[in-house]
Design an enzyme around this catalytic site. Structure first.
Site, PDB file in Angstrom:
ATOM      1  N   SER A 134       0.823  -1.210   0.000  1.00  0.00           N
ATOM      2  CA  SER A 134       0.000   0.000   0.000  1.00  0.00           C
ATOM      3  C   SER A 134       0.855   1.258   0.000  1.00  0.00           C
ATOM      4  O   SER A 134       0.599   2.209  -0.756  1.00  0.00           O
ATOM      5  CB  SER A 134      -0.922   0.001   1.229  1.00  0.00           C
ATOM      6  OG  SER A 134      -1.874  -1.036   1.156  1.00  0.00           O
ATOM      7  N   ASP A 150      -7.250  -8.591   3.649  1.00  0.00           N
ATOM      8  CA  ASP A 150      -6.389  -9.374   2.765  1.00  0.00           C
ATOM      9  C   ASP A 150      -5.866 -10.646   3.424  1.00  0.00           C
ATOM     10  O   ASP A 150      -5.311 -11.509   2.738  1.00  0.00           O
ATOM     11  CB  ASP A 150      -5.191  -8.537   2.306  1.00  0.00           C
ATOM     12  CG  ASP A 150      -5.588  -7.440   1.336  1.00  0.00           C
ATOM     13  OD1 ASP A 150      -6.585  -7.628   0.611  1.00  0.00           O
ATOM     14  OD2 ASP A 150      -4.914  -6.402   1.304  1.00  0.00           O
TER      15      ASP A 150
END
Length: 447
Positions: free
Chosen positions: A31, A325
Site C-alpha cells: 500500500s 487481505d
C-alpha cells in the site's frame, strides 16, 4: 525503469516442514509503495524512495506515473527516485495498464481526475472483472467524466474541472476514500469523506508528509476526513515499512509447524492493519511484538512467533477492514486450531482478485478441512496441530493470496499440498519463496 523481477510459474508443492527458524526482513508494504509512486509522481520536486516493494502490481503504478510525465529512476534494490510533475500530469500516449493492481488503478483514477487530464485505464482479465463504480461514481459526483465497460475496465476519463463533495462510501474501502482525497487535491472547495467504519489511513498520513493540510476527526469506529483544495504536493523522502499482509504467511507457517521459532523485522504497526495479529493472539498464538523505528510516518515492530496450540474463536465482523487481505491465510490457521472459527462480515472477499471467500473454502475442502461457506461468512472446523490431512491442490484463480495460502497449509499437513500456479505471487511478494526457504520451509516446483 523496471528492475528484473523474480519469475516463477507453474504448479508448486509444499511438503510438511520441520521446525521453522530464523529471521527475515519483512517485504516493503504494498500500500505504501503504490502511494509512493503516485504521490511522488504528482508532487513538485524529487521524491527518493527506499525499501519499495518491487512487485508486479507496484511497478505498474510506477510505469503509470512515468507515462503521465514523471521521471522515474531505479537506483538499486528497493531504491527509486521520482521527479514529479508538480500537479500537472501530461496526457499519456497509450492506455495506462495496471495488470492486476486494483489499488494502483483506483488510486490513480483519483489522482488523474484531480489534474484535469484525460486517460484510458486497462488491466488484465482478473482486474477487468472487478468493480470500478465504487470509485468512478464519487469521482463523477466531483465532475470527472468516466466511460466504463459495464462499470469495469477498460475505462476512459475525460479531464475537466472538479468540485469538492461530501461523501459517505457505501462500503468500508481505503481505496475509495483515497481516490476521492487524491482527486480533492485538484478540486475547488472542500471535500469531506465520512467513514462509518475506519479503514487504513496510509493516504492521510502520506499526504501530510507531502505537505497537504487535512483534518481527521474520529468518533468511535467512524472517521471524517476533510481536505480543501486545490493543494500542491511537495516531494519528501519515503522509507517504506514492512508489509503486515505479506508477513502473515510466515507468521501462520510458524504457528502451525511444531518447534518453530521465527522473527520478522520492520513490520508496519498500524492499528488499521494489525487485525490478523490481534485475532491470532485471541486464538492462543505465542506472538511477541517489539517496537522498531518509525518509517514513512508509520510505527514499525519486530514480530517474534513461536509454534502454538490454537483454538477457534468468532472473529468480529467489525475487524474485517483491518485484515481483509489476510482471511485466506487466517483460514489456514483456523484449519490447525481446535474447535470452530467463525468469520462473519466477509462480503468484500467476493470482489477481490478472485472470489476469495469461495476460493478459501475450496482450498480447505481440497485439503480435508471441514468448512461451511455462507454468503458473507466462513465457519472452519479446525483439526488441530498435525490433524490436517493435506494432499489437495488449490485452484488459485490467478489470486496471489490464495496461492500463498495454499502452500502454507501444506507446511503442517500430513501429506504434501500443492497449488496449480504460482506466477501471480510476483504481484505482491516476489521474495515469498526465498523467505519461506530461508526459514526452512519445503517448496518444490512441479513439472
Amino acid at each position: 525503469m523496471t528492475p528484473s523481477l523474480k519469475r516463477l510459474s507453474g504448479a508448486m508443492r509444499a511438503r510438511p516442514a520441520p521446525a521453522l527458524s530464523g529471521t527475515i526482513k519483512a517485504p516493503g508494504d504494498k500500500s505504501i509503495s503504490h502511494r509512493a509512486f503516485i504521490l511522488g509522481g504528482l508532487a513538485k520536486g524529487v521524491t527518493e524512495v527506499t525499501g519499495l516493494l518491487e512487485s508486479d502490481d507496484v511497478i505498474n503504478s510506477g510505469r503509470a506515473a512515468a507515462a503521465l510525465g514523471a521521471k522515474v529512476e531505479h537506483l538499486g534494490p528497493g531504491h527509486w527516485r521520482i521527479d514529479g510533475c508538480g500537479g500537472q500530469w501530461t496526457t499519456p500516449s497509450a492506455p495506462l495498464d495496471f495488470g492486476n493492481a486494483g489499488t494502483g488503478v483506483r488510486l490513480m483514477m483519483g489522482a488523474v481526475a484531480g489534474t484535469g487530464t484525460s486517460a484510458d485505464f486497462i488491466g488484465d482479465e482478473s482486474l477487468s472483472s472487478r468493480p470500478m463504480r465504487r470509485v468512478t461514481d464519487p469521482l463523477g459526483e466531483m465532475g470527472a467524466r468516466f466511460t466504463t465497460t459495464g462499470g469495469r475496465l477498460p475505462a476512459h476519463l475525460d479531464g475537466g474541472p472538479l468540485a469538492g463533495i461530501h461523501y459517505t462510501p457505501p462500503i468500508a474501502s481505503a481505496q475509495v476514500k483515497s481516490a476521492v482525497l487524491l482527486a480533492a487535491l485538484g478540486a475547488t472547495g472542500t471535500t469531506v469523506v465520512h467513514e462509518p467504519q475506519i479503514t487504513r489511513d496510509h493516504t492521510e498520513t502520506m499526504l501530510r508528509a507531502f505537505g497537504v493540510t487535512l483534518t481527521v476527526e474520529r468518533d468511535g469506529a467512524a472517521a471524517t476526513v476533510t481536505l480543501t483544495g486545490p493543494q500542491t504536493l511537495i516531494a519528501c523522502p519515503v522509507d517504506v515499512p514492512g508489509d503486515p499482509s505479506s508477513s502473515a504467511f510466515a507468521i501462520v507457517a510458524a504457528l502451525i509447524s511444531p518447534g518453530s521459532d521465527i522473527t520478522l523485522e520492520g513490520v508496519m504497526d498500524n492499528p488499521a492493519r494489525t487485525g490478523l495479529i490481534e485475532t491470532l493472539k485471541e486464538m492462543g498464538a505465542d506472538i511477541t511484538l517489539t517496537p522498531g523505528p518509525d518509517m514513512a510516518g508509520e510505527k514499525t515492530m519486530h514480530i517474534h512467533v513461536k509454534h502454538s496450540q490454537l483454538h477457534g474463536i468468532t472473529v468480529p465482523a467489525t475487524r474485517a477492514p483491518s485484515m481483509i487481505d489476510e482471511y485466506p491465510v487466517l483460514c489456514v490457521a483456523a484449519a490447525y486450531a481446535d474447535g470452530i472459527t467463525h468469520m462473519p462480515g466477509l462480503e468484500e472477499l467476493r470482489a477481490k482478485e478472485s472470489d476469495r471467500l469461495a476460493g478459501s473454502a475450496a482450498m480447505l475442502r481440497a485439503n480435508g478441512v471441514p468448512v461451511e461457506e455462507g454468503e458473507d461468512s466462513l465457519a472452519v472446523t479446525g483439526m488441530g496441530i498435525g490433524g490436517v490431512p493435506g494432499g489437495g491442490r488449490t485452484v488459485t484463480h490467478h489470486d496471489h493470496r490464495l496461492a500463498m495460502s495454499g502452500l502454507v497449509i501444506g507446511l503442517g499437513a500430513k501429506a504434501a499440498s500443492s497449488v496449480d500456479d504460482i506466477a501471480m505471487i510476483a504481484t505482491s511478494y516476489p521474495d515469498f519463496f526465498d523467505h519461506i526457504a530461508t526459514l526452512g520451509g519445503r517448496l518444490e516446483p512441479l513439472t
